[in-house]
Design a protein around this motif. Structure first.
Motif, short mmCIF file in Angstrom:
data_model
loop_
_atom_site.label_atom_id
_atom_site.label_comp_id
_atom_site.label_asym_id
_atom_site.label_seq_id
_atom_site.Cartn_x
_atom_site.Cartn_y
_atom_site.Cartn_z
N GLY A 169 0.81 -1.20 0.00
CA GLY A 169 0.00 0.00 0.00
C GLY A 169 0.85 1.26 0.00
N TYR A 170 0.29 2.34 -0.50
CA TYR A 170 1.08 3.57 -0.70
C TYR A 170 1.57 4.20 0.59
N GLN A 171 1.00 3.83 1.75
CA GLN A 171 1.44 4.37 3.04
C GLN A 171 2.35 3.41 3.81
N GLN A 172 2.64 2.25 3.23
CA GLN A 172 3.33 1.21 3.97
C GLN A 172 4.83 1.15 3.74
N ALA A 173 5.36 1.97 2.85
CA ALA A 173 6.79 1.88 2.50
C ALA A 173 7.71 1.97 3.72
N PRO A 174 7.54 2.94 4.63
CA PRO A 174 8.45 2.99 5.79
C PRO A 174 8.41 1.72 6.63
N ALA A 175 7.21 1.18 6.84
CA ALA A 175 7.09 -0.04 7.65
C ALA A 175 7.74 -1.23 6.95
N ILE A 176 7.55 -1.33 5.63
CA ILE A 176 8.16 -2.43 4.87
C ILE A 176 9.67 -2.34 4.94
N GLN A 177 10.22 -1.14 4.74
CA GLN A 177 11.67 -0.97 4.77
C GLN A 177 12.22 -1.33 6.15
N GLN A 178 11.59 -0.83 7.19
CA GLN A 178 12.05 -1.11 8.55
C GLN A 178 11.97 -2.61 8.87
N LEU A 179 10.89 -3.25 8.44
CA LEU A 179 10.69 -4.67 8.70
C LEU A 179 11.79 -5.51 8.08
N PHE A 180 12.06 -5.29 6.79
CA PHE A 180 13.04 -6.15 6.11
C PHE A 180 14.47 -5.79 6.48
N GLU A 181 14.75 -4.53 6.78
CA GLU A 181 16.10 -4.19 7.24
C GLU A 181 16.39 -4.83 8.59
N ALA A 182 15.36 -5.01 9.41
CA ALA A 182 15.56 -5.63 10.72
C ALA A 182 15.73 -7.13 10.62
N ILE A 183 14.92 -7.77 9.75
CA ILE A 183 14.92 -9.24 9.70
C ILE A 183 15.90 -9.77 8.65
N GLN A 184 16.13 -9.00 7.58
CA GLN A 184 17.03 -9.43 6.51
C GLN A 184 18.13 -8.38 6.29
N VAL A 223 15.32 -1.65 -1.60
CA VAL A 223 15.14 -0.53 -2.52
C VAL A 223 13.64 -0.32 -2.71
N ILE A 224 13.17 0.88 -2.47
CA ILE A 224 11.76 1.23 -2.65
C ILE A 224 11.62 1.96 -3.98
N ARG A 225 10.59 1.63 -4.73
CA ARG A 225 10.35 2.29 -6.02
C ARG A 225 8.93 2.85 -6.05
N ARG A 226 8.79 4.01 -6.69
CA ARG A 226 7.48 4.63 -6.86
C ARG A 226 6.82 4.13 -8.15
N ASP A 227 5.48 4.10 -8.15
CA ASP A 227 4.76 3.72 -9.36
C ASP A 227 4.62 4.94 -10.27
#
Length: 290
Positions: free
Chosen positions: A244-259, A265-269
């Motif tokens: 979702g368009y508001q979830q990028a910060p949470a996704i980045q934080q989640l994967f940087e912590a676990i992986q 890398v986040i990309r815009r549509d």
């Protein structure tokens, strides 16, 4: 009885749909698909009277659209990456934004001679089939929890003669015995139940809830993917996700912590929203090049 011109018939439909705050483009889309026309064909014929049979069918279609039924379900198909795919209420309607994710993952997959690709939560099979069409030499697996969705995906694969391996199961459970993949791609459920009151009526009432909603503010499936992906992804491989368009910060934080070994890398549509991520490959790993 004189039938209206195509132009007047569409204006009639637009006014009705706008009056109910529904997508008025659905009327034009259905008409073009029924006639097997492009917009240029419509421009050429718009001042002509509709044949009686076409007018009768169009009125029936508009009545269905007025209930909120998406045009793609009404027709029974949707287009994705040049493929005409069967869709039913058991599958999400594939979106143009997801084509951007597929193109990004496909460009990455070019570096592998015979890429092994996994599509998690395949639905209609759109992502897996688009990648199989681009990479005939690839071995592609696609999983889904829904047996009804898998039947649709398998029918789409048979129609296009694309040999995707469709398997039933919950995320990675369906491919537990398979070797690791070079590319894993997913557009999982990511809508929080708290967002239901602001969702489009047609999506909320017609598309499958199983493919829309997730717990933990929509992040539950990403948390599970992050926890398990290392066992299924080659070191030079990468994971591609839509969210979702508001979830990028949470996704980045989640994967940087676990992986932490796999950069995010986040990309815009095309609309400018941050909607996609690439996780990996592992730092300092050289990909298996062509």
């Amino acid at each position: 009885m004189t039938t209206p011109t195509y132009y007047k018939a569409l204006n009639w439909a637009f006014l009705l749909l706008k009056g109910k705050k529904l997508d008025d483009y659905g009327a034009e889309y259905v008409l073009l698909e029924r006639q097997d026309w492009r917009k240029t064909d419509l421009s050429f014929h718009e001042r002509e009277p509709m044949p009686p049979a076409v007018w009768q069918r169009f009125q029936q279609d508009v009545q269905a659209l007025l209930t909120g039924e998406p045009a793609q379900y009404l027709l029974g198909h949707a287009w994705f990456a040049g493929l005409k795919l069967q869709v039913t209420p058991a599958t999400l309607i594939p979106r143009q934004e997801t084509e951007e994710l597929v193109a990004w993952a496909g460009d990455f997959a070019e570096r592998f001679q015979q890429p092994r690709i996994l599509d998690l939560g395949t639905g209609s099979g759109a992502i897996a089939l688009a990648l199989q069409q681009r990479f005939p030499q690839a071995e592609i697996w696609a999983s889904d929890l829904s047996t009804e969705a898998l039947r649709v995906a398998q029918a789409n694969g048979q129609r296009w003669q694309l040999p995707v391996n469709f398997v039933q199961g919950d995320l990675f459970a369906a491919v537990a015995q398979q070797p690791a993949f070079d590319v894993i791609i997913s557009n999982p459920p990511y809508i929080s139940h708290h967002e239901e009151n602001v969702m489009d009526y047609s999506v909320k009432h017609f598309e499958p809830a199983l493919a829309l909603y997730a717990e933990n503010d929509g992040l539950a499936l990403y948390q599970r993917i992050a926890a398990d992906v290392s066992a299924h992804l080659t070191a030079p491989g990468a994971l591609f996700l839509e969210f979702g368009y508001q979830q990028a910060p949470a996704i980045q934080q989640l994967f940087e912590a676990i992986q932490p070994a796999r950069p995010v890398v986040i990309r815009r549509d095309l609309a400018g929203w941050p909607r996609m991520a690439q996780i990996g490959p592992q730092a300092s790993m050289s990909p298996r090049l062509k």
